[in-house]
Write a protein that holds these residues in place. Structure first.
Motif, PDB file in Angstrom:
ATOM      1  N   ASN A 148       3.904  -2.812  12.041  1.00 32.81           N
ATOM      2  CA  ASN A 148       5.035  -1.945  12.963  1.00 32.81           C
ATOM      3  C   ASN A 148       6.153  -2.384  12.301  1.00 32.81           C
ATOM      4  N   LEU A 149       6.220  -2.310  10.854  1.00 28.28           N
ATOM      5  CA  LEU A 149       7.423  -2.894   9.757  1.00 28.28           C
ATOM      6  C   LEU A 149       7.883  -1.320  10.920  1.00 28.28           C
ATOM      7  N   GLY A 150       9.996  -1.870  11.260  1.00 24.47           N
ATOM      8  CA  GLY A 150      10.232  -0.425  11.251  1.00 24.47           C
ATOM      9  C   GLY A 150      11.207  -0.215  10.767  1.00 24.47           C
ATOM     10  N   ASP A 151      11.915   1.115  10.360  1.00 25.70           N
ATOM     11  CA  ASP A 151      12.678   1.698   9.810  1.00 25.70           C
ATOM     12  C   ASP A 151      14.432   0.706   9.424  1.00 25.70           C
ATOM     13  N   GLU A 152      14.738  -0.021  10.619  1.00 26.71           N
ATOM     14  CA  GLU A 152      15.800  -0.120  11.060  1.00 26.71           C
ATOM     15  C   GLU A 152      15.337  -1.884  10.185  1.00 26.71           C
ATOM     16  N   MET A 153      14.492  -1.817  10.255  1.00 27.77           N
ATOM     17  CA  MET A 153      13.917  -4.029   9.111  1.00 27.77           C
ATOM     18  C   MET A 153      14.209  -3.411   7.721  1.00 27.77           C
ATOM     19  N   LEU A 154      13.182  -2.261   6.966  1.00 29.71           N
ATOM     20  CA  LEU A 154      13.135  -1.496   6.364  1.00 29.71           C
ATOM     21  C   LEU A 154      14.336  -1.368   5.685  1.00 29.71           C
ATOM     22  N   SER A 155      15.466  -0.478   5.724  1.00 31.06           N
ATOM     23  CA  SER A 155      16.398   0.127   6.143  1.00 31.06           C
ATOM     24  C   SER A 155      17.567  -1.261   5.705  1.00 31.06           C
ATOM     25  N   VAL A 156      17.477  -2.377   5.667  1.00 30.38           N
ATOM     26  CA  VAL A 156      18.666  -3.624   5.665  1.00 30.38           C
ATOM     27  C   VAL A 156      17.200  -3.910   5.047  1.00 30.38           C
ATOM     28  N   THR A 157      16.596  -4.605   4.243  1.00 25.30           N
ATOM     29  CA  THR A 157      15.574  -5.256   2.875  1.00 25.30           C
ATOM     30  C   THR A 157      15.203  -3.993   1.478  1.00 25.30           C
ATOM     31  N   ASN A 186      -5.944  -1.959   4.117  1.00 20.34           N
ATOM     32  CA  ASN A 186      -5.621  -1.210   5.595  1.00 20.34           C
ATOM     33  C   ASN A 186      -4.558  -1.174   5.771  1.00 20.34           C
ATOM     34  N   GLU A 187      -3.811  -2.415   5.612  1.00 22.29           N
ATOM     35  CA  GLU A 187      -2.276  -3.275   5.963  1.00 22.29           C
ATOM     36  C   GLU A 187      -1.654  -2.325   5.010  1.00 22.29           C
ATOM     37  N   VAL A 188      -1.824  -2.959   3.126  1.00 22.67           N
ATOM     38  CA  VAL A 188      -1.493  -2.386   2.430  1.00 22.67           C
ATOM     39  C   VAL A 188      -1.336  -1.050   2.136  1.00 22.67           C
ATOM     40  N   SER A 189      -2.468  -0.293   2.899  1.00 16.81           N
ATOM     41  CA  SER A 189      -2.194   1.268   2.494  1.00 16.81           C
ATOM     42  C   SER A 189      -0.332   1.688   4.168  1.00 16.81           C
ATOM     43  N   ILE A 190      -0.729   1.062   4.866  1.00 15.30           N
ATOM     44  CA  ILE A 190       0.422   1.441   6.326  1.00 15.30           C
ATOM     45  C   ILE A 190       1.283   0.642   5.916  1.00 15.30           C
ATOM     46  N   LEU A 191       1.815  -0.296   5.022  1.00 16.67           N
ATOM     47  CA  LEU A 191       3.233  -0.621   4.502  1.00 16.67           C
ATOM     48  C   LEU A 191       3.222   0.607   3.652  1.00 16.67           C
ATOM     49  N   ALA A 192       2.254   0.615   2.449  1.00 16.65           N
ATOM     50  CA  ALA A 192       2.621   1.696   1.224  1.00 16.65           C
ATOM     51  C   ALA A 192       3.201   2.672   2.120  1.00 16.65           C
ATOM     52  N   ARG A 193       2.533   3.204   3.165  1.00 18.05           N
ATOM     53  CA  ARG A 193       3.399   4.561   3.917  1.00 18.05           C
ATOM     54  C   ARG A 193       5.036   4.876   4.511  1.00 18.05           C
ATOM     55  N   GLN A 194       4.578   3.108   4.844  1.00 20.38           N
ATOM     56  CA  GLN A 194       5.831   3.225   5.980  1.00 20.38           C
ATOM     57  C   GLN A 194       7.609   2.814   4.338  1.00 20.38           C
ATOM     58  N   ILE A 195       6.756   2.038   3.577  1.00 16.88           N
ATOM     59  CA  ILE A 195       8.253   2.038   2.468  1.00 16.88           C
ATOM     60  C   ILE A 195       8.511   3.064   1.344  1.00 16.88           C
ATOM     61  N   VAL A 196       7.328   4.272   1.589  1.00 14.43           N
ATOM     62  CA  VAL A 196       7.824   5.488   0.594  1.00 14.43           C
ATOM     63  C   VAL A 196       9.026   6.225   0.654  1.00 14.43           C
ATOM     64  N   PRO A 197       9.132   6.032   2.510  1.00 18.65           N
ATOM     65  CA  PRO A 197      10.299   6.888   2.189  1.00 18.65           C
ATOM     66  C   PRO A 197      11.678   6.402   1.888  1.00 18.65           C
ATOM     67  N   PHE A 198      11.368   4.643   1.909  1.00 18.77           N
ATOM     68  CA  PHE A 198      12.530   4.277   1.545  1.00 18.77           C
ATOM     69  C   PHE A 198      13.138   3.643   0.177  1.00 18.77           C
ATOM     70  N   LEU A 199      11.845   4.498  -1.046  1.00 17.14           N
ATOM     71  CA  LEU A 199      12.397   4.209  -2.281  1.00 17.14           C
ATOM     72  C   LEU A 199      13.659   4.457  -2.965  1.00 17.14           C
ATOM     73  N   PRO A 200      14.021   6.168  -2.701  1.00 15.01           N
ATOM     74  CA  PRO A 200      15.285   6.305  -3.125  1.00 15.01           C
ATOM     75  C   PRO A 200      16.329   5.733  -3.184  1.00 15.01           C
ATOM     76  N   ARG A 201      15.950   4.469  -2.119  1.00 17.22           N
ATOM     77  CA  ARG A 201      17.208   3.663  -1.635  1.00 17.22           C
ATOM     78  C   ARG A 201      16.869   2.082  -1.959  1.00 17.22           C
ATOM     79  N   THR A 202      16.233   2.467  -3.530  1.00 19.54           N
ATOM     80  CA  THR A 202      17.352   1.115  -4.355  1.00 19.54           C
ATOM     81  C   THR A 202      16.733   1.390  -5.768  1.00 19.54           C
ATOM     82  N   THR A 203      16.913   0.829  -7.198  1.00 21.73           N
ATOM     83  CA  THR A 203      16.643   0.916  -8.007  1.00 21.73           C
ATOM     84  C   THR A 203      15.700   1.115  -9.088  1.00 21.73           C
ATOM     85  N   LEU A 204      15.486   2.238  -9.864  1.00 25.80           N
ATOM     86  CA  LEU A 204      14.537   2.475 -10.692  1.00 25.80           C
ATOM     87  C   LEU A 204      13.619   1.313 -10.850  1.00 25.80           C
ATOM     88  N   ALA A 205      14.307   0.427 -11.934  1.00 27.71           N
ATOM     89  CA  ALA A 205      13.272  -0.458 -11.573  1.00 27.71           C
ATOM     90  C   ALA A 205      12.456  -1.240 -11.081  1.00 27.71           C
TER      91      ALA A 205
END
Lengths: 274, 499
Positions: A148-157, A186-205
């Protein structure tokens, strides 16, 4: 010369743009037309270890290649690798997948204490400090385990904190490592799905390392940290070694790793008790 | 908290700008210390970092940057100060681009260096000089450092024995250690110097006239759960008749008085007979005052306090020395020997990187009556013009491949030494060479076996389990200790001759 098994042979014959020429790594981005913008090749010396999607060279070779790139190609130019890679006779393909391991609970708790002591003794504030993110790590790890890692937490992480791989991203890579170590796919898969939309918010490396972490691939320094945890090594020495990886990245990563291992053990002991 | 209204905020955006984060942080930190600068931010311009800058009142209102851009922000007392700080930071970052490092102000002479070290931190000035220069010049530098009250770790070899004796006497008179020459291993107050494994701190004081001998004993103590208080290297010649154990005696004085050292072990290759006799007598004196002592002198017969040497345990192998010392500290070190395999025809060849490990192998095999050739590849004859094989394992890899083509060889004994100073990955070149050599032997129908031990700890930078896995995957037979590996080989040879 050691090469990540996932690296295609074509990497050595295709042109690359130079992204970064540092002492601990040379970062190149594929200039092939069909390549995605995020396709990176990380060339590192032995002391830094092999990185995902990377090539690790003997110290002498690394500095020769680094000097060659600096002298013949301006940082914004492109470079063909065929010239120097052909000189290395011995190749070793290295699988950087992190396998599930047994980690003693006592080791996790001792490392958790050592990390906490290290970070509290250096606590600073402001935009150059990784501390705010590190303090959030246990909560991020708990949420990742609970899916349940929410978008709000991810946007500031994601993308938050100092360094070319921002601290928040390093913490997340550490959390992925911990989930893989405990086989929580299973947790890896869920976390990955949650993070993918936020990838453009960080650096290339950082995107590169986060994507590799989602797939279970980690740099050798991460494998070393896991070895130490599994082998019940001296926690203070583990932290000391982690602190030598980048300005903050090694400790950030260790914080994420230890946080998720500790949280996972707590969760499982509660479940067992129930 | 908002900054005073008199301050100004300036920024510079460096597009698609990646730098080593250590250099970036160092430059940001240096910029923050400039006069008139109040605060600095140097981060990648990701949305999250813009939020952090905004929370710190450090976000330029008109910032035009993407996630892959570096934004350097300075809040200063004036516009000029901010601009100068940003110019200096950008220049520093550009310098890192071309050189990769920030120039240090380095002393131009040895005296300048010594004085800079002594004056650098008044609360905790330097107290030890590590010397690693050509042996001809090492005594000159060492003498100046000793006269300035510094302990010495002299990594340099090829120092004349007359200089060694003179410098050691000078050091003892000045109350400082002269560890060396050719001293590769020491751990002082928990700080590893030279080649040293990452071992627990504890209550066993060590004096060692051998580098890898000290490493093997200390790492086995660590395995048994016993830590080391101090590991004082004295150089391989200290217990020779010429030097007479000058520094060993001084180190024992220090450890005898050291409350942190509750037991003492002395590790050496076979010492001169006269020196050994005098030293055992000295050790008996220490033991009689209540501090138990183990003399680990390679090749000597084992003896316990109730027989020949009252108060001193004598052991003739490194493994035996470690087991006895661990026992004195209340711990047991159990070494399980390997099960025998099908006898292997051919002679035994030892290709060692550690000199003392090679000596231990020679002694055990000689006692077992095994015909063998044991090479110390760290010896001067193999290292002229190239790094020690513990640093650069490739030289030994070549020897392993050569042995693959030698039809007289049946078993190859190896050591793999980990720890600070050693190669980051010594196992991989060995494993690669083993596979090539075995393939060469098998192509002509010959069997070739490799037996090794790894001198390392779980906390070593290389990771002992990773190194062992690399070797095991290449088919190397792994023993727990060097002595155990050698015993296994000796048993195999006995089986071969019997069959």
């Amino acid at each position: 010369m050691r090469v990540d098994t996932t690296l295609m042979l074509s990497a050595f014959t295709s042109p690359f743009h130079v992204v970064h020429v540092g002492q601990s790594a040379v970062v190149l981005r594929s200039a092939r037309k069909q390549a995605s913008g995020d396709e990176l090749l990380i060339i590192s010396p032995e002391r830094s270890g092999l990185m995902p999607g990377g090539v690790c060279l003997a110290h002498v070779d690394f500095h020769r290649v680094r000097a060659d790139i600096l002298s013949h190609n301006p940082p914004t130019g492109s470079v063909l690798l065929a010239g120097w890679s052909g000189q290395s006779a011995v190749w070793a393909l290295v699988n950087l997948n992190l396998a599930a391991r047994a980690i003693p609970a006592v080791s996790v708790l001792a490392h958790q204490r050592a990390v906490a002591a290290h970070t509290s003794s250096r606590a600073t504030a402001g935009p150059l400090s990784p501390e705010p993110i590190r303090l959030k790590a246990p909560s991020i790890a708990q949420s990742a385990l609970a899916a349940n890692l929410g978008d709000e937490m991810l946007s500031v992480t994601i993308g938050a904190g100092p360094g070319t791989t921002p601290s928040g991203d390093d913490v997340i890579v550490g959390i992925f490592a911990g989930l893989h170590v405990f086989g929580l796919l299973n947790e890896v898969s869920i976390l990955a799905r949650q993070i993918v939309p936020f990838l453009p918010r960080t650096t290339l490396a950082s995107r590169h390392y986060l994507k590799a972490a989602m797939q279970g691939r980690f740099g050798q320094h991460v494998h070393d940290l896991v070895d130490t945890l599994a082998g019940d090594g001296d926690p203070d020495l583990t932290v000391q070694r982690a602190s030598q990886w980048g300005a903050t990245s090694g400790v950030d990563l260790l914080v994420g790793l230890v946080s998720v291992l500790a949280a996972s053990m707590n969760t499982r002991s509660v479940e067992s008790a129930a | 908290m908002n900054s005073p209204k008199t301050t100004v905020l300036s920024s510079r955006v460096l597009h698609h700008f990646y730098r080593d984060s250590v250099a970036l942080m160092a430059i940001a930190s240096a910029t923050e210390k400039r006069e008139g600068v109040i605060r600095v931010g140097a981060v990648m311009a990701t949305p999250a970092n813009r939020g952090i800058l905004a929370d710190s009142d450090m976000l330029p209102p008109d910032l035009n940057a993407e996630s892959d851009d570096l934004v350097f922000v300075v809040r200063a007392e004036s516009e000029d100060t901010a601009t100068e700080a940003l110019d200096a930071a950008e220049a520093g970052l550009t310098a890192v681009e071309t050189s990769g490092a920030i120039e240090d102000q380095r002393p131009g002479t040895v005296d300048e260096g010594i004085h800079a070290a002594l004056a650098g931190d008044r609360e905790s000035p330097a107290n030890l000089a590590a010397i690693s220069i050509a042996g001809t010049y090492a005594p000159i530098v060492a003498e100046r450092a000793i006269r300035n009250g510094l302990h010495i770790l002299c990594f340099s070899d090829n120092v004349a024995v007359e200089d060694e004796v003179r410098l050691k006497k000078l050091a003892v008179a000045g109350g400082v250690l002269f560890m060396g020459p050719d001293c590769g291993t020491a751990i002082i107050d928990g700080i590893p110097l030279g080649f040293a494994n990452v071992v627990k701190q504890g209550k066993v004081g060590m004096v060692a006239a051998s580098g890898t001998g000290a490493q093997e004993v200390s790492r086995l103590l660590d395995l048994a759960g016993v830590g080391v208080s101090q590991l004082i290297g004295v150089g391989g010649r200290d217990l020779s008749a010429d030097v007479g154990g000058i520094m060993t005696g001084f180190a024992l004085d220090l450890l005898e008085r050291d409350e942190g050292s509750e037991a003492i072990v002395v590790v050496s290759k076979p010492p001169s007979t006269d020196v050994a006799t005098a030293l055992i007598s000295r050790l008996e004196g220490i033991a009689s005052h209540g501090k138990p002592v183990v003399a680990c002198f390679l090749g000597m017969d084992d003896a316990d306090p109730d027989s020949v040497t009252p108060g001193v345990v004598v052991r003739g192998t490194l493994e035996g020395g470690a087991i006895a010392t661990a026992r004195l500290a209340g711990h047991e070190l159990a070494v399980t020997d390997l099960d025998p395999i099908e006898p292997v025809p051919g002679r035994v060849l030892g290709l060692f990187t550690g000199g003392t490990l090679a000596s231990e192998a020679k002694i055990i095999l000689k006692r077992a009556g095994v015909d063998c050739e044991i090479l110390d590849l760290g010896d001067d004859q193999y290292t002229a013009g190239r790094p020690h094989p513990m640093i650069d394992p490739e030289a030994r890899a070549d020897k392993i491949i050569e042995a693959g083509a030698d039809s007289s060889v049946g078993i190859i004994l190896l050591d793999v030494v980990l720890g600070h100073g050693a190669s980051r990955d010594p196992a991989t070149p060995v494993a690669e060479a083993v596979m090539v050599a075995r393939s060469e032997a098998e192509s002509v129908g010959r069997r070739l076996e490799f037996v090794a031990s790894v001198c390392g700890t779980a906390a070593d930078p290389q990771g002992i389990e990773r190194q062992r896995t690399i070797l095991r995957d290449a088919g190397v037979i792994l023993a727990a200790t060097n002595a155990s590996a050698v015993r296994f080989v000796a048993a195999q040879q006995a089986g071969t001759h019997a069959s």
